[in-house]
Design an enzyme around this catalytic site. Sequence first.
Site, short mmCIF file in Angstrom:
data_model
loop_
_atom_site.label_atom_id
_atom_site.label_comp_id
_atom_site.label_asym_id
_atom_site.label_seq_id
_atom_site.Cartn_x
_atom_site.Cartn_y
_atom_site.Cartn_z
N HIS A 1 -76.87 -2.38 1.40
CA HIS A 1 -75.99 -3.24 2.16
C HIS A 1 -76.26 -4.72 1.92
O HIS A 1 -75.34 -5.49 1.72
CB HIS A 1 -75.92 -2.92 3.64
CG HIS A 1 -74.61 -3.45 4.16
ND1 HIS A 1 -73.42 -2.83 3.92
CD2 HIS A 1 -74.30 -4.60 4.77
CE1 HIS A 1 -72.43 -3.55 4.40
NE2 HIS A 1 -72.92 -4.63 4.91
N TYR B 1 -74.42 -8.94 0.62
CA TYR B 1 -74.58 -10.31 1.11
C TYR B 1 -75.16 -11.22 0.03
O TYR B 1 -74.89 -12.41 0.00
CB TYR B 1 -75.41 -10.32 2.40
CG TYR B 1 -74.60 -9.71 3.51
CD1 TYR B 1 -73.66 -10.47 4.19
CD2 TYR B 1 -74.70 -8.36 3.81
CE1 TYR B 1 -72.86 -9.91 5.15
CE2 TYR B 1 -73.91 -7.79 4.78
CZ TYR B 1 -72.98 -8.56 5.45
OH TYR B 1 -72.18 -8.00 6.38
N HIS C 1 -62.01 -0.81 1.03
CA HIS C 1 -62.79 -1.78 1.81
C HIS C 1 -63.65 -2.67 0.91
O HIS C 1 -63.58 -3.89 0.98
CB HIS C 1 -63.68 -1.05 2.82
CG HIS C 1 -64.78 -1.89 3.36
ND1 HIS C 1 -64.56 -2.92 4.24
CD2 HIS C 1 -66.12 -1.89 3.13
CE1 HIS C 1 -65.70 -3.50 4.54
NE2 HIS C 1 -66.67 -2.90 3.87
N PHE C 2 -64.45 -2.04 0.04
CA PHE C 2 -65.38 -2.92 -0.68
C PHE C 2 -64.71 -3.67 -1.82
O PHE C 2 -65.23 -4.70 -2.26
CB PHE C 2 -66.68 -2.21 -1.10
CG PHE C 2 -66.56 -1.12 -2.13
CD1 PHE C 2 -66.33 -1.41 -3.46
CD2 PHE C 2 -66.74 0.20 -1.77
CE1 PHE C 2 -66.26 -0.41 -4.39
CE2 PHE C 2 -66.66 1.21 -2.70
CZ PHE C 2 -66.41 0.91 -4.02
N HIS C 3 -63.54 -3.20 -2.26
CA HIS C 3 -62.80 -4.02 -3.22
C HIS C 3 -62.19 -5.25 -2.53
O HIS C 3 -62.15 -6.32 -3.11
CB HIS C 3 -61.74 -3.21 -3.95
CG HIS C 3 -62.30 -2.42 -5.12
ND1 HIS C 3 -62.96 -1.23 -4.97
CD2 HIS C 3 -62.34 -2.70 -6.45
CE1 HIS C 3 -63.36 -0.80 -6.15
NE2 HIS C 3 -62.99 -1.67 -7.08
N ARG D 1 -62.97 9.81 -2.41
CA ARG D 1 -63.19 8.89 -3.53
C ARG D 1 -64.07 9.57 -4.56
O ARG D 1 -64.62 10.64 -4.33
CB ARG D 1 -63.84 7.60 -3.03
CG ARG D 1 -65.24 7.77 -2.47
CD ARG D 1 -65.81 6.42 -2.09
NE ARG D 1 -67.12 6.54 -1.47
CZ ARG D 1 -68.11 5.69 -1.69
NH1 ARG D 1 -67.94 4.69 -2.51
NH2 ARG D 1 -69.25 5.83 -1.08
N ARG D 2 -64.18 8.93 -5.73
CA ARG D 2 -65.04 9.40 -6.79
C ARG D 2 -64.74 10.83 -7.22
O ARG D 2 -65.64 11.62 -7.50
CB ARG D 2 -66.51 9.30 -6.38
CG ARG D 2 -66.95 7.87 -6.32
CD ARG D 2 -68.31 7.74 -5.74
NE ARG D 2 -68.80 6.38 -5.98
CZ ARG D 2 -69.82 5.84 -5.36
NH1 ARG D 2 -70.47 6.53 -4.47
NH2 ARG D 2 -70.21 4.63 -5.64
#
Lengths: 541, 260
Positions: free
Chosen positions: A215, A219, A366-368, A429-430
């Site tokens: 995580h 950041y 989300h993470f894209h 996913r994946r």
Amino acid sequence: MPLHKRLILCHFWLGFAGFLAALVLGEWQMFIRSPLHAWIGDPEWYYRAVTGHGTAMAYVLPTLIAMAVGYFMTETSLQRPLTGVRWAWMGFALALLGTIVAVLPVAAGRASVLYTFYPPLIGSAFYYIGIVLVVLGSWIWVALMSVNLRLWKRENPGQTVPLPMFMNVAGAYLWAWTSVGAAVELLFQILPVALGWRSTIDAGLARVFFSWTLHAIVYFWLMPTYIAFYTVVPRAIGGRLFSDPMGRVAFALFLIVAMPIGAHHLFEDPQVGGGFKYLHSVFTAVVVLPTLITVFTISASVELAGRLRGGKGLFGWIGALPWRNPIMLAVTFSFVLLGFGGAGGVINMSYQLNTTVHNTQWITGHFHLIFAGAIVIMYFALAYDMWPHLTGRALTCYGLMRAQLWTWFIGMLVLTFPWHWVGILGMPRRMAFYDYTDPNLALEAIPVIISVVGGAIVLVSGFLFLAVLISGHRAVRAEPGVYRFSVAVHPPQRMPAALNGFGLWLALMVGLTAVNYGFPIVHLMATPGTAVPAQQVGLLR
Amino acid sequence: MNLREHLRDRWVAASVGLTTGVAAVAVILGFVILPVMQSYTNYVGLWDAICSAAGMLGRAPAGAVVQPMQAGTQVVLTPTMLQPADADSVGRGATLALRCTMCHGARGLSEAGSPNLAGQYPFYIYKQLKDIQSGARPSVVMYPLVVNLSDQDMRDLAAFYAYLPRLPGYHPAPPRPRIVVSGAPMRSIAPCGACHGALDYKIGSAWLEGQPESYLLTQLQAFASGARHNDINGQMRVIARNMTPEELREAVAYYAQTPP
């Protein structure tokens, strides 16, 4: 003025080269999995491409950009040449060598384990060694950032550390500590198996170690973006930074609460107790704070710019903003994408809501939004802002830059919104293959096609970015002048010791990590019978 | 600053106090209040609830352990356990294999509907011999022949048959049916080649191309009924159960007709 321009440019170019290659792979993956293309017949090609995409995007691009921005900020904000240039080149050489060593086995199909490693899957040892080399190169950068700050402090006793350098070193320390988790997993768990010394691996413990990194690494990716928000954006749009100490508080908070929250990636994992999942979930909620502080501070700074340009009234300042300025566009797009991505993130960190979206395409969306959207768009802006100072040539193709930023923004929205939607429909996913003829999956076909179109727009934008950078190398020579940072409304006169150093925040970071990770790690290490046979990938292909 | 001055600094006091406070509240909620409030659990007291929230393994309930109805496989395969097979091992295997020739052919190619062993993966042969010996794969024909084999005998036999050349192809491969190419993800069926070698190889699975049709069909039906139950995680039982009779026939015909 940056003095070691070649050093910084090499970092930028290695990062962006990996980025462009991975961008092509990403769109290819989307296309071949969509209803637009027949099933390719071999899932391994898909996983090979995903591994390449993830490795380049998650390790190579952000690490190299953070290093480039770090060296740039050190020389320009401290106004002294970088100490340890030879070491910096060695760090770059390690990152370059590591990238090559890692990518070759991936290309050969010997390490299709995805960038998150996924033990008990085990690929070629060279893949992991390559990653370790990249991380080692970045640790040299961490040490150089620390040393340069220390030398500056010795030369300027009692002075306030310039904001860009404070943020830069905070990012370096965050990376140093967060990369320890994956480093332990690689060196003590995965590599002994990959090298054939051991045949079993404790996959649960490995996942805990990776979550330590997983995580806070986000950041770390975010740091150059937030540095740009505070120290570049207000200056570039003709405003003032609303508050310098608020920026420091945000980065100090990142050090504490970005780190010990990784177990929210393990909500469905049985090897971590529910109490620790709850604890991590609470701190994940707290990590919203530094982002809220940032959004408030930067919005206030932008409002100041609008008012300085003659904007009046409640909303009049918005129209007065320099909308033809690429940096203005970039920060706006970044905030919009960050807003949507952050809202999705709050859903992910909620234990029960996570159950609905866990491991679905929602997560990919989300993470894209956060990384490829909010973060990378500011990497573009940073490159546009720094390029004239690195090449000594004018960068004036503003129309092309705006087109690039617009296409990236629109492409990202068209790419990720359908992903969120099909994720709620339950699309995992994946997966290499989806049978859209199945009535249960037929609803997902059209959103998937829309997201392929979004990916294509993003791909076009990637090449526009390349065109801008290359045109920057070919433009007429021009003296860019001194590189300036944002000036705060109230430039700091006296800074509290806590906001001028890192001791307190680092102590809290390490202490909280011990509280949140100590028991689960010790407990798993002490529990017998938790190892499983490793699965070699690409064994007899 | 010395320690006392540090502690008096209001930044230190505030940040340490806030962090500790948030952590303390989260710990009390996550480890005590929430576990105790969960009515569907069967914790024996507060300490049990706290230990469970911390991830400690619970005690197994007495007498409630369900025993499997059939003995499953006990074999653990690792990628390096059979390497390297030297010429001596192959030679010993060739001698031992003389007693297999009646059914499996002089060069490992059967004309009796028994599986072809020439060029079979060594892991598969080793594991099947182990399973037949232990009873995990019951076979009235094979058991008497295998019961006295040592572990090294089995490694030698595996090395010998893996060493033999597969039958060369003499006709083009038939078109691949859909179930073989892509499986059926919605029914937990992976493409066959993802484990059996055409796409990727997972140790312990068999080379299927060119095997007798009757043998393949019998084995799939045995997996579906549970009569054969020595697949390590039950994956072949799940797959065979979820295949339609038509898909079983298509897959078996494809593999029987595909040159090894």
